[in-house]
Design an enzyme around this catalytic site. Structure first.
Site, PDB file in Angstrom:
ATOM      1  N   ALA A 141       0.817  -1.215   0.000  1.00 38.02           N
ATOM      2  CA  ALA A 141       0.000   0.000   0.000  1.00 38.02           C
ATOM      3  C   ALA A 141       0.849   1.263   0.000  1.00 38.02           C
ATOM      4  O   ALA A 141       0.402   2.329   0.399  1.00 38.02           O
ATOM      5  CB  ALA A 141      -0.922  -0.007   1.211  1.00 38.02           C
ATOM      6  N   HIS A 217       8.286  -6.116   8.387  1.00 34.43           N
ATOM      7  CA  HIS A 217       7.131  -7.039   8.302  1.00 34.43           C
ATOM      8  C   HIS A 217       7.436  -8.273   7.460  1.00 34.43           C
ATOM      9  O   HIS A 217       7.014  -8.400   6.324  1.00 34.43           O
ATOM     10  CB  HIS A 217       5.817  -6.362   7.919  1.00 34.43           C
ATOM     11  CG  HIS A 217       5.840  -5.323   6.823  1.00 34.43           C
ATOM     12  ND1 HIS A 217       6.358  -5.569   5.580  1.00 34.43           N
ATOM     13  CD2 HIS A 217       5.368  -4.053   6.788  1.00 34.43           C
ATOM     14  CE1 HIS A 217       6.205  -4.494   4.830  1.00 34.43           C
ATOM     15  NE2 HIS A 217       5.616  -3.553   5.548  1.00 34.43           N
ATOM     16  N   GLY A 221       5.311  -7.839   1.801  1.00 36.90           N
ATOM     17  CA  GLY A 221       6.167  -6.931   1.040  1.00 36.90           C
ATOM     18  C   GLY A 221       7.442  -7.606   0.566  1.00 36.90           C
ATOM     19  O   GLY A 221       8.461  -6.937   0.348  1.00 36.90           O
ATOM     20  N   ARG A 228      14.704 -22.743  -4.390  1.00 40.46           N
ATOM     21  CA  ARG A 228      15.884 -22.471  -5.225  1.00 40.46           C
ATOM     22  C   ARG A 228      16.281 -20.996  -5.172  1.00 40.46           C
ATOM     23  O   ARG A 228      17.393 -20.650  -5.555  1.00 40.46           O
ATOM     24  CB  ARG A 228      15.637 -22.906  -6.675  1.00 40.46           C
ATOM     25  CG  ARG A 228      15.897 -24.395  -6.886  1.00 40.46           C
ATOM     26  CD  ARG A 228      15.888 -24.764  -8.351  1.00 40.46           C
ATOM     27  NE  ARG A 228      14.545 -24.708  -8.914  1.00 40.46           N
ATOM     28  CZ  ARG A 228      13.662 -25.702  -8.864  1.00 40.46           C
ATOM     29  NH1 ARG A 228      13.987 -26.836  -8.280  1.00 40.46           N
ATOM     30  NH2 ARG A 228      12.459 -25.567  -9.384  1.00 40.46           N
ATOM     31  N   ASP A 275       2.183  -1.832  12.633  1.00 38.79           N
ATOM     32  CA  ASP A 275       1.968  -1.266  11.292  1.00 38.79           C
ATOM     33  C   ASP A 275       0.610  -0.546  11.259  1.00 38.79           C
ATOM     34  O   ASP A 275      -0.044  -0.474  10.221  1.00 38.79           O
ATOM     35  CB  ASP A 275       2.038  -2.367  10.220  1.00 38.79           C
ATOM     36  CG  ASP A 275       2.262  -1.827   8.810  1.00 38.79           C
ATOM     37  OD1 ASP A 275       2.547  -0.612   8.665  1.00 38.79           O
ATOM     38  OD2 ASP A 275       2.129  -2.603   7.851  1.00 38.79           O
ATOM     39  N   LEU A 308      -3.864  -5.202   1.250  1.00 35.63           N
ATOM     40  CA  LEU A 308      -3.812  -4.820   2.670  1.00 35.63           C
ATOM     41  C   LEU A 308      -3.050  -3.506   2.808  1.00 35.63           C
ATOM     42  O   LEU A 308      -2.006  -3.307   2.180  1.00 35.63           O
ATOM     43  CB  LEU A 308      -3.115  -5.906   3.494  1.00 35.63           C
ATOM     44  CG  LEU A 308      -3.913  -7.185   3.762  1.00 35.63           C
ATOM     45  CD1 LEU A 308      -3.000  -8.239   4.393  1.00 35.63           C
ATOM     46  CD2 LEU A 308      -5.107  -6.907   4.653  1.00 35.63           C
ATOM     47  N   ALA A 309      -3.582  -2.592   3.611  1.00 35.16           N
ATOM     48  CA  ALA A 309      -2.985  -1.256   3.751  1.00 35.16           C
ATOM     49  C   ALA A 309      -2.762  -0.976   5.227  1.00 35.16           C
ATOM     50  O   ALA A 309      -3.618  -0.437   5.922  1.00 35.16           O
ATOM     51  CB  ALA A 309      -3.904  -0.212   3.137  1.00 35.16           C
ATOM     52  N   GLY A 310      -1.576  -1.364   5.709  1.00 34.14           N
ATOM     53  CA  GLY A 310      -1.335  -1.215   7.140  1.00 34.14           C
ATOM     54  C   GLY A 310      -2.318  -2.085   7.900  1.00 34.14           C
ATOM     55  O   GLY A 310      -2.903  -3.024   7.349  1.00 34.14           O
TER      56      GLY A 310
HETATM   57 ZN   LIG Z   1       5.085  -1.707   4.826  1.00 33.18          ZN
END
Ligand SMILES: [Zn+2]
Length: 386
Positions: A141, A217, A221, A228, A275, A308-310
């Site tokens: 995000a 996190h 991300g 491999r 977060d 997902l945003a925070g």
């Molecule tokens: Zn982040």
């Protein structure tokens, strides 16, 4: 402001032992002693007979709380600091998201102003820049229009504005100029973490060798594990010198992912972060994260496309989730919310309950709800009815 406090509780979790029916004496903001309570002791200036005293929580990755966002506004930072004490947080590192240069400079200036102000909240220990030097392929995000390669001139300007209060930078180590940025930051004693990154194992390893010490996190991300090409995830899981952030809301991470990190790194290598965004502690609805619109539904914060945003996670919820849904013991969960993040950020004066350390104390009830919070020996939060 009082010089001394005595806190009487049912249990105290210290690094080595557990005291039952104990008294914590605090003088001049620091813990003077922790002792079992003598029978004739009639409580103290704060008495929570069934309370469990644990070290105050340290949140190293937090974008907002209760309507306040990390931006160029010292009042908002103080508002956050005063709000999060109800979640047991006693130290926070306000965290920016990717933005243009001037909003980041303004956030740095606001951190200075807020840090110098007297307030009844968590200690504002320094600014954490999450970006803008992040990989667009793992942006989550983060505003794609604000992402760019590391720029030493810009970093210097932000650091100058922060006047010693810039604490940490999250960047993607594979970007052009990242190696120089890591070196620049390490020379100044800043903590650097790898996040929103597509680095391969070799690149990640080189950055950790160069002093990057945290995986921002973990799992989120970054690419998933591949046998491999283990990537940042595999590098962070297998290196003892890397501390992993975990967003333990059970939405960003399946409990088994948390168990895997604990099994490979041990709890001393894993730290809880929230977060959290400004919507935390507020009802579902429409909010914003920097320039982006965010919708919070059932407490889950997402961009309109579903990313997902925070989070709207709080530290006390994270601790409860670990205990109740991952099966982690309370002392270990607490350690991941206090001692581990304090150490990862180089704070030696807090994170544990022991004589000589700061009087940062969170008192939980048997359901692990926060009953009271002390910062530097001062009672800054008491739940109604305590
Ligand atoms: Zn982040």
């Amino acid at each position: 402001m009082t010089d001394s406090e005595t806190v009487t509780v049912g249990r105290v979790l210290t690094p080595r032992t557990t005291f039952e029916d104990a008294v914590i004496a605090i003088e001049d903001g620091h813990i003077a002693s922790i002792d079992e309570r003598a029978d004739d002791d009639a409580g103290g200036s704060l008495s929570v007979p069934d309370g469990i005293a644990v070290p105050g929580f340290v949140d190293t990755h937090v974008h907002g709380y209760a309507g306040h966002s990390v931006e160029g506004d010292a009042d908002a930072l103080v508002g956050m600091a005063e709000g999060v004490v109800e979640t047991g947080v006693t130290t926070l590192f306000p965290t920016t998201t990717s933005e243009g240069r001037s909003p980041l400079v303004a956030a740095a200036e606001a951190t200075v102003t807020a840090g110098e102000r007297d307030h009844d909240g968590a200690a504002i220990a320094g600014l954490h820049l999450e970006g803008p030097y992040l990989n667009p392929d793992q942006r989550g995000a983060q505003d794609p229009n604000a992402l760019r390669d590391p720029d030493l001139g810009e970093l210097q300007e932000i650091a100058a504005a922060a006047d010693g209060r810039l604490a940490r930078i999250t960047l993607a180590p594979e970007l052009s100029g990242a190696t120089e940025a890591v070196q620049w930051a390490r020379e100044r004693g800043l903590v650097v973490s790898a996040g929103h990154t597509a680095a391969d194992y070799e690149t990640a390893s080189r950055s950790f060798d160069a002093g990057v010490s945290i995986a921002t996190h973990l799992y989120n991300g970054m690419a998933g594990f591949h046998h491999r090409e283990p990537g940042v995830l595999g590098t962070a899981l297998t290196r003892e010198d890397v501390t992993a952030e975990l967003i333990a809301d059970l939405i960003h991470l399946h409990p088994a992912a948390i168990e895997l990190a604990l099994a490979t790194k041990g709890p001393e290598g894993c730290m809880l972060v929230t977060d959290a965004i400004a919507a935390t502690g507020l009802p579902d609805g429409e909010y914003s994260l920097s320039e982006l619109d965010v919708v919070v539904e059932d407490g889950v914060s997402r961009l309109p496309d579903g990313t997902l945003a925070g989070s709207t996670l709080t530290m006390d919820d994270a601790v409860r989730n670990l205990v109740e849904s991952v099966g982690v013991g309370l002392p270990t969960a607490v350690q991941m919310a206090s001692a581990v993040p304090a150490r990862a950020m180089g704070l030696r004066d807090r994170g544990r309950l022991a004589p000589g350390l700061r009087g940062d104390v969170t008192i939980l009830d048997s359901d692990l709800q926060v009953q009271a919070t002390l910062v530097g020996g001062e009672i800054v939060y008491e739940r109604e009815g305590v």
